[in-house]
Enzyme design. Structure first.
Site, PDB file in Angstrom:
ATOM      1  CG  ASP A  44      -3.989  24.788  14.010  1.00  0.00           C
ATOM      2  OD1 ASP A  44      -4.875  25.548  14.431  1.00  0.00           O
ATOM      3  OD2 ASP A  44      -3.517  24.865  12.863  1.00  0.00           O
ATOM      4  CG  ASP A  84       0.711  19.855   9.704  1.00  0.00           C
ATOM      5  OD1 ASP A  84       1.762  19.609  10.329  1.00  0.00           O
ATOM      6  OD2 ASP A  84       0.488  20.947   9.154  1.00  0.00           O
TER       7      ASP A  84
END
Length: 330
Positions: free
Chosen positions: A203, A220
Site C-alpha cells: 500500500d 506502517d
C-alpha cells in the site's frame, strides 16, 4: 467478511491504558488518536516524556500468525539497515493481547510527506523500495494474502452485489462495466503469470511514507502482501503525462541501483489501478457497519458516489482496452 465485533468501536481510553499497563508500559500523557481507519492507533508519552504509538488491530482481519509475519518482515528490514519502524519487542513479543484486543507498540517517528515533484526524492524512494524488495524475496509469506484479480476485484465486486450496496437503478450499468473490467485484469495477469511475486509493502502511496532530512521511512506495513514489485511503485507517480514519464524514470533509476526491474511489470499498472479502485469500494462497504466509517466517509453509498464510481470505472476500462503501449504510466 464483514465481521465487525461491536466492542472494537467502543475501545475507550481506560481500556487502552489498562492494555498498556498489562505489558508494563505506563502512559503519562493524554492519548492522541492518529489518522487510521482500519485499526485504532494512538500516540502517547511515557514517564520520560518519550513518544510512542500503540496500534490496536481490527478483529477478524488478520490472524495472529499473519500479523507476526508482517512483524518478522519489518524486523528483517531493520537487520538490513532499512529505515522502517518495527513493533517493539516487549516481554519477548511484538504482539500483545488484552481481553479481546490485540495490539503492538511502536517508537514514534514523525516526518512529512515526500515531495514527489522532486526527482531526487523519487530516486531516493526508488532505491529504498528496491532494498525492501531485496529483503522481500529472501523468503515467502506463508499466511498473508496475495494481490490477485480475485482477491482485489472479483471478491470485492461480489461483496458489493451480494449485499446490495449498488443502487438498483445503476446495477445493470455497473455490471456492464465491472465485469469486462475484471476480465481485462484477469487476462493481463494471466498473460504475465511468470512475473516474480514477492513480499512487498502493498500500500505504498505517499501518505504511507514519512520524510525527514535523513530521507524516507515507512511507518506502517499493515497491508503488506505478496505481489509484483510494481505495486510499490506506481502509486508514487502523479501529475500530467510528461511529469509521469519523468517521475517514472527517476524512480526506476534509483530502483535499479539496487535491483533489476522487469519492464514487463509496467503492463500490470493499469490492471492494478483498476483492481485498487474496486478493492477500495469493497473495503468501504465491508466496513460500513463501523460507525467511524459512516462519520469519516459520509459520501459513501450515496447515489452520487456510485454514479461517480461508474464513470471512473468506465474510463479505466477504456484505458485498459485501448492501451497502445501497456504500462507506460500515462
Amino acid at each position: 467478511m464483514n465481521e465487525q465485533p461491536t466492542h472494537f468501536y467502543q475501545l475507550d481510553p481506560n481500556t487502552i491504558l489498562d492494555a498498556l499497563e498489562s505489558i508494563d508500559v505506563i502512559a503519562e500523557a493524554a492519548l492522541l488518536p492518529l489518522n487510521s481507519y482500519e485499526n485504532r492507533v494512538y500516540q502517547f508519552r511515557d514517564r520520560d516524556n518519550t513518544k510512542f504509538v500503540v496500534k490496536f488491530y481490527r478483529p477478524s482481519r488478520w490472524s495472529d500468525q499473519q500479523i507476526l509475519e508482517e512483524h518478522h518482515f519489518s524486523e528483517q528490514m531493520v537487520d538490513a539497515e532499512i529505515p522502517v519502524v518495527p513493533p517493539m519487542k516487549i516481554n519477548q513479543s511484538t504482539l500483545h493481547h488484552f481481553n479481546d484486543f490485540r495490539f503492538s507498540v511502536f517508537e514514534n517517528h514523525g516526518g512529512r510527506h515526500p515531495d514527489l515533484d522532486n526527482e531526487k526524492t523519487l530516486t531516493w524512494l526508488g532505491r529504498f523500495i528496491a532494498r525492501i524488495h531485496n529483503v522481500g524475496e529472501i523468503e515467502n509469506f506463508k499466511t498473508r494474502w496475495t494481490i490477485t484479480p480475485k482477491s482485489y476485484a472479483i471478491d470485492s465486486y461480489q461483496f458489493l452485489t451480494e449485499h446490495e450496496f449498488i443502487p438498483r437503478e445503476l446495477k445493470e450499468s455497473m455490471d456492464s462495466v465491472c465485469r469486462p473490467l475484471i476480465d481485462e485484469c484477469v487476462k493481463r495477469f494471466d498473460r504475465f503469470s511468470d512475473i516474480t511475486q514477492l513480499r512487498i509493502h502493498g500500500d505504498c502511496h505517499p501518505s504511507n511514507v514519512m520524510w525527514t532530512d535523513d530521507g524516507p521511512h515507512f511507518v506502517d506495513l499493515d497491508d503488506s502482501r505478496t505481489g509484483p514489485a510494481v505495486q510499490d511503485l506506481w502509486m508514487l507517480i502523479t501529475g500530467d503525462d510528461d511529469e509521469k514519464i519523468n517521475q517514472r524514470n527517476a524512480i526506476l533509476d534509483g530502483y535499479e541501483e539496487f535491483r533489476e526491474f522487469d519492464d514487463r511489470e509496467l503492463q500490470l499498472i493499469e490492471p492494478l489501478r483498476a483492481m485498487r479502485m474496486m478493492h477500495y469500494m469493497g473495503w468501504l462497504a465491508n466496513r460500513w457497519d463501523d460507525p467511524s466509517f459512516k462519520h469519516n466517509f459520509p459520501w459513501f453509498n450515496t447515489t452520487r458516489y456510485w454514479e461517480e464510481q461508474l464513470l471512473n470505472l468506465k474510463e479505466q476500462l477504456g484505458t485498459l482496452q485501448n492501451e497502445v503501449t501497456p504500462g507506460n504510466w500515462l
